[in-house]
Design a protein around this motif. Structure first.
Motif, short mmCIF file in Angstrom:
data_model
loop_
_atom_site.label_atom_id
_atom_site.label_comp_id
_atom_site.label_asym_id
_atom_site.label_seq_id
_atom_site.Cartn_x
_atom_site.Cartn_y
_atom_site.Cartn_z
N ALA A 30 0.85 -1.19 0.00
CA ALA A 30 0.00 0.00 0.00
C ALA A 30 0.88 1.24 0.00
O ALA A 30 2.08 1.16 0.26
N ASP A 31 0.28 2.38 -0.30
CA ASP A 31 1.00 3.64 -0.20
C ASP A 31 1.31 3.88 1.27
O ASP A 31 0.41 3.97 2.10
N GLY A 32 2.59 3.93 1.63
CA GLY A 32 3.00 4.21 2.99
C GLY A 32 3.17 2.99 3.88
O GLY A 32 3.48 3.12 5.05
N GLY A 33 2.95 1.77 3.35
CA GLY A 33 3.11 0.59 4.18
C GLY A 33 2.46 -0.65 3.62
O GLY A 33 2.42 -0.86 2.42
N THR A 34 1.91 -1.45 4.50
CA THR A 34 1.29 -2.73 4.15
C THR A 34 -0.11 -2.77 4.75
O THR A 34 -0.33 -2.29 5.85
N VAL A 35 -1.04 -3.36 4.00
CA VAL A 35 -2.40 -3.56 4.49
C VAL A 35 -2.66 -5.06 4.54
O VAL A 35 -2.39 -5.78 3.57
N LEU A 36 -3.15 -5.53 5.68
CA LEU A 36 -3.55 -6.92 5.84
C LEU A 36 -5.07 -6.98 5.89
O LEU A 36 -5.70 -6.23 6.62
N ILE A 37 -5.62 -7.90 5.12
CA ILE A 37 -7.06 -8.11 5.12
C ILE A 37 -7.30 -9.56 5.48
O ILE A 37 -6.82 -10.47 4.80
N GLU A 38 -8.03 -9.75 6.55
CA GLU A 38 -8.29 -11.10 7.05
C GLU A 38 -9.64 -11.57 6.55
O GLU A 38 -10.62 -10.84 6.58
N TYR A 39 -9.68 -12.80 6.08
CA TYR A 39 -10.95 -13.40 5.69
C TYR A 39 -11.22 -14.54 6.66
O TYR A 39 -10.32 -15.24 7.11
N GLY A 40 -12.46 -14.64 7.07
CA GLY A 40 -12.83 -15.57 8.13
C GLY A 40 -13.20 -14.78 9.36
O GLY A 40 -13.44 -13.58 9.30
N TRP A 41 -13.23 -15.43 10.49
CA TRP A 41 -13.71 -14.77 11.71
C TRP A 41 -12.73 -14.83 12.86
O TRP A 41 -13.05 -14.51 14.00
N ALA A 42 -11.48 -15.18 12.64
CA ALA A 42 -10.55 -15.46 13.73
C ALA A 42 -9.99 -14.23 14.46
O ALA A 42 -9.54 -14.35 15.58
N ARG A 43 -9.97 -13.05 13.88
CA ARG A 43 -9.45 -11.83 14.51
C ARG A 43 -7.94 -11.84 14.72
O ARG A 43 -7.42 -11.19 15.61
N THR A 44 -7.20 -12.55 13.92
CA THR A 44 -5.76 -12.66 14.08
C THR A 44 -5.08 -11.30 14.04
O THR A 44 -4.28 -10.96 14.90
#
Length: 157
Positions: A30-44
């Motif tokens: 991403a612009d300025g860093g990293t984006v993590l998108i979690e799929y599922g329901w675990a809230r990691t």
């Protein structure tokens, strides 16, 4: 992809690992860093935001059918954490740090709004972008991501 690999490593997710449960994390440049998108329901990502923030800042937003939350951590320390529907119940080392941005985005600061916000996730994502300076353009979101499973972290099979 060094930033994406490092982010996944910090929360013990192996890139390319298959998911039997359908749960995992996608990492995007991403612009300025990293984006993590979690799929599922675990809230990691939400639960491990403090690990991700070592040497940097991390904002995490989650919403599922049972719960929701926003967390902001800097260099391993929780700055503020709150429910998207209960900002007045925030906690952390400096829980008011983002209050001006929260107000600017129309989030309910004191619990005085008569109705729930129309789209708290969009407001929380905008808050995350303001807090960290990281922006994921839609064109980049449409591109391939580095993906890994969270099955070994939350083995709910």
């Amino acid at each position: 992809m060094a930033g994406e690999r490092e982010a996944l490593r910090r929360i013990r997710v192996t890139p390319g690992s298959p998911s039997g449960s359908g749960q995992g994390i996608a990492a995007y440049t991403a612009d300025g860093g990293t984006v993590l998108i979690e799929y599922g329901w675990a809230r990691t990502v939400y639960d491990k935001a403090h690990l991700l923030s070592t040497g940097t800042a991390v904002a995490s937003v989650y919403m599922n059918i049972k719960n929701d939350g926003f967390a902001y951590c800097v260099d391993g320390q929780l700055i503020t954490r709150f429910s998207l529907y209960a900002y007045s119940l925030r906690k952390g080392g400096d829980p008011d740090r983002l209050q001006t941005d929260v107000a600017d985005l129309g989030m309910d600061i004191d619990g005085d709004q008569p109705d729930f916000p129309d789209d708290p996730v969009s407001s929380a994502l905008a808050l995350a972008e303001r807090a960290t300076g990281v922006h994921l353009p839609s064109a980049r979101f449409a591109s391939p991501a580095l993906i890994g499973s969270t099955d070994h972290i939350y083995p709910y099979r």
